[in-house]
Enzyme design. Structure first.
Site, short mmCIF file in Angstrom:
data_model
loop_
_atom_site.label_atom_id
_atom_site.label_comp_id
_atom_site.label_asym_id
_atom_site.label_seq_id
_atom_site.Cartn_x
_atom_site.Cartn_y
_atom_site.Cartn_z
N TYR A 53 0.60 -1.08 -0.11
CA TYR A 53 0.17 0.15 0.14
C TYR A 53 0.75 0.96 0.12
O TYR A 53 2.20 1.55 0.95
CB TYR A 53 -0.93 -0.04 0.93
CG TYR A 53 -2.50 -0.76 0.92
CD1 TYR A 53 -2.66 -1.84 -0.02
CD2 TYR A 53 -2.75 -1.45 2.41
CE1 TYR A 53 -3.19 -1.92 0.10
CE2 TYR A 53 -3.80 -2.01 2.13
CZ TYR A 53 -4.20 -2.71 1.08
OH TYR A 53 -5.34 -3.69 0.85
N SER A 213 -13.85 -2.44 -0.39
CA SER A 213 -14.49 -1.02 -0.87
C SER A 213 -15.71 -1.37 -0.35
O SER A 213 -16.68 -1.67 -1.58
CB SER A 213 -13.69 -1.63 -2.40
OG SER A 213 -12.31 -1.10 -2.28
N PRO A 214 -16.19 -1.39 0.25
CA PRO A 214 -17.23 -2.30 1.04
C PRO A 214 -18.78 -1.10 0.20
O PRO A 214 -19.73 -0.90 -0.19
CB PRO A 214 -17.81 -1.39 2.57
CG PRO A 214 -16.71 -1.13 3.02
CD PRO A 214 -15.67 -1.31 1.62
N GLY A 217 -14.91 1.94 -3.57
CA GLY A 217 -14.61 2.61 -3.79
C GLY A 217 -14.67 3.73 -3.87
O GLY A 217 -14.35 4.95 -4.64
N LYS A 219 -17.42 5.07 -5.71
CA LYS A 219 -18.50 4.50 -6.82
C LYS A 219 -20.00 4.94 -6.30
O LYS A 219 -20.51 5.07 -7.28
CB LYS A 219 -17.88 3.65 -7.37
CG LYS A 219 -17.53 3.79 -9.03
CD LYS A 219 -16.85 1.92 -9.60
CE LYS A 219 -16.46 1.23 -8.95
NZ LYS A 219 -16.07 -0.37 -9.85
N PHE A 221 -20.83 6.66 -5.42
CA PHE A 221 -22.01 7.83 -4.95
C PHE A 221 -21.67 8.87 -5.59
O PHE A 221 -22.06 9.91 -6.46
CB PHE A 221 -20.53 8.76 -3.54
CG PHE A 221 -20.70 8.04 -2.64
CD1 PHE A 221 -21.75 8.14 -1.03
CD2 PHE A 221 -19.86 6.51 -1.62
CE1 PHE A 221 -22.28 7.47 -0.50
CE2 PHE A 221 -20.02 6.43 -0.43
CZ PHE A 221 -21.32 7.09 -0.20
N1 LIG Z 1 -7.66 -7.07 -0.56
C1 LIG Z 1 -7.58 -6.36 -1.83
O1 LIG Z 1 -7.62 -6.90 -3.10
C2 LIG Z 1 -7.91 -5.20 -1.38
C3 LIG Z 1 -8.22 -4.22 -2.44
C4 LIG Z 1 -8.74 -2.79 -2.25
C5 LIG Z 1 -9.11 -2.63 -0.98
N2 LIG Z 1 -8.38 -3.24 -0.01
C6 LIG Z 1 -9.14 -2.94 1.84
O2 LIG Z 1 -9.78 -2.33 1.75
C7 LIG Z 1 -9.31 -1.09 2.45
C8 LIG Z 1 -11.34 0.09 1.86
O3 LIG Z 1 -10.89 -0.22 0.21
P1 LIG Z 1 -11.50 1.67 -0.34
O4 LIG Z 1 -10.41 2.37 0.01
O5 LIG Z 1 -11.96 0.43 -1.87
O6 LIG Z 1 -13.34 1.81 0.39
P2 LIG Z 1 -14.76 1.81 0.56
O7 LIG Z 1 -14.71 2.24 1.90
O8 LIG Z 1 -15.33 1.38 -0.43
O9 LIG Z 1 -13.89 3.52 -0.02
C9 LIG Z 1 -13.41 4.63 0.48
C10 LIG Z 1 -13.31 5.48 -0.43
O10 LIG Z 1 -14.30 6.13 -0.36
C11 LIG Z 1 -14.14 7.48 -0.75
N3 LIG Z 1 -15.86 8.01 0.14
C12 LIG Z 1 -16.41 7.26 1.46
N4 LIG Z 1 -17.90 8.26 1.02
C13 LIG Z 1 -18.01 9.07 0.40
C14 LIG Z 1 -19.75 10.02 0.33
N5 LIG Z 1 -20.03 10.04 0.98
N6 LIG Z 1 -19.06 10.61 -0.40
C15 LIG Z 1 -17.70 10.51 -1.45
N7 LIG Z 1 -16.53 9.67 -1.77
C16 LIG Z 1 -16.99 8.90 -1.10
C17 LIG Z 1 -14.01 7.30 0.35
O11 LIG Z 1 -13.08 9.09 0.48
P3 LIG Z 1 -13.30 9.88 1.78
O12 LIG Z 1 -11.90 10.04 2.62
O13 LIG Z 1 -12.92 11.25 1.63
O14 LIG Z 1 -14.02 9.72 2.98
C18 LIG Z 1 -12.53 7.08 -0.05
O15 LIG Z 1 -12.15 7.51 -0.64
C19 LIG Z 1 -8.50 -0.33 2.08
O16 LIG Z 1 -7.76 1.00 3.05
C20 LIG Z 1 -7.70 -1.60 2.02
O17 LIG Z 1 -7.46 -2.08 3.45
C21 LIG Z 1 -8.14 -4.35 0.16
#
Ligand SMILES: NC(=O)c1ccc[n+]([C@@H]2O[C@H](COP(=O)([O-])OP(=O)(O)OC[C@H]3O[C@@H](n4cnc5c(N)ncnc54)[C@H](OP(=O)(O)O)[C@@H]3O)[C@@H](O)[C@H]2O)c1
Length: 302
Positions: A53, A213-214, A217, A219, A221
């Protein structure tokens, strides 16, 4: 906050914070330390990392923040992942993009994670992605050594489908070792793991699931996205009905699945975490769950 038992040595909070994006936050160690403490105050104690990361930097950023409160580590469960090589000048072997599931790489990667995070033991290490060249015997050897040396409390995988899981699981069991976790992409936007039976297969074997990415990520929104627009048309009235945000409804949708899927958030905003926690307390009706599901599928169920 509910806890999920991973094995006899460790349990996780049922909501997890991920640090994939932590480099972009550009926080000082003090700011990150404060955020981690705010999470812990809310019962979110499980932190998700991977060696790669932030171009191999996020674990180090986290380690610096952790160092500011020496007792904080005792309140956390720390997960990391290994097995992907990305081109980088940060580590020696990062001379291309490939998977490396060799015993040597897995052990070296865990040792590097421990050093970067400034901790003695990982609560779980996951193989980040399955590889076509994966040799389950090599992985088993690595896990055996890491457990024996006290460097990991539990072992899991990520993005493994049923057959990849079965192959590795069968080999581990011969050494009385187990896959305890599978981290998969699951959200109202991404239904693959539900549709292809991976989640059912894990549930059958009592393998705990983390959903990455619950919020898809971010998307979920983006109203310019056609699928998001369909899903939002169902979620918005529900958010109004329950007087909560879209994030809360998404969490309630995930949490209704009987397999107790632990969402791994990527936000850096504590108010979004609070919205999510509100959703974990909310019970959608079956009809509401299916309305979101079919909006995502883009067609009715048979
Ligand atoms: N195992 C794998 O292959 C894998 C792959 C990808 C990720 N992961 C893990 O999963 C974790 C979470 O992934 P993710 O970051 O994609 O999760 P996510 O919680 O689905 O997405 C977070 C992103 O969405 C944005 N967001 C949230 N609420 C929003 C809203 N109301 N309006 C606009 N944007 C909004 C956040 O921005 P803000 O910060 O501004 O809220 C952030 O950029 C990662 O940190 C990692 O630990 C694992």
């Amino acid at each position: 906050m509910d806890r999920v038992k991973i094995n006899q040595h460790v349990s996780f909070s049922n909501v997890i914070q991920g640090f994939w994006r932590a480099k972009d936050w550009q926080w000082t160690p003090q700011q990150l330390n404060r955020y981690i403490n705010e999470l812990v105050e809310r019962g979110i104690t499980t932190m998700d990392h991977a060696d790669i990361y932030g171009n191999y930097t996020c674990e180090g950023i986290f380690g610096e923040a952790l160092k500011l409160s020496p007792n904080l580590r005792n309140h956390l469960e720390i997960v990391s992942k290994c097995g992907i090589i990305l081109p980088s000048n940060k580590i020696e072997q990062a001379d291309g993009h490939r998977y490396d599931h060799s015993k040597k790489h897995i052990i070296q990667s865990v040792e590097r994670s421990l050093k970067q995070l400034q901790i003695e033991q990982l609560d779980a290490v996951l193989i980040h992605r399955p590889s076509p060249l994966m040799d389950p015997h090599e992985i088993t050897e690595a896990v055996k050594i890491l457990v024996k040396e006290g460097k990991i409390k539990s072992f899991g995988v990520s993005n493994f489908n049923k057959s990849q899981y079965d192959l590795l699981s069968k080999c581990l069991v011969c050494d009385k070792l187990h896959i305890t976790l599978n981290q998969l992409e699951v959200s109202p936007y991404t239904l693959d793991a539900i549709e292809d039976g991976t989640i059912n297969h894990m549930y059958k074997d009592d393998v705990k699931m983390m959903s990455w990415s619950p919020l898809a990520g971010g998307k979920l929104f983006d109203l310019e996205d056609e699928k998001t627009a369909r899903i939002t048309a169902v979620i918005s009235p529900l958010a109004q009905k329950y007087q909560v945000t879209t994030t809360a409804i998404i969490m309630a949708w995930l949490n209704k699945h009987p397999a107790s899927i632990m969402p791994v958030f990527g936000t850096q905003k504590i108010h979004r975490v609070d919205e999510a926690l509100q959703g974990m307390e909310l019970s959608l009706t079956d009809q509401e769950w299916f309305d979101i599901y079919t909006a995502s599928l883009g067609h009715d169920i048979p």
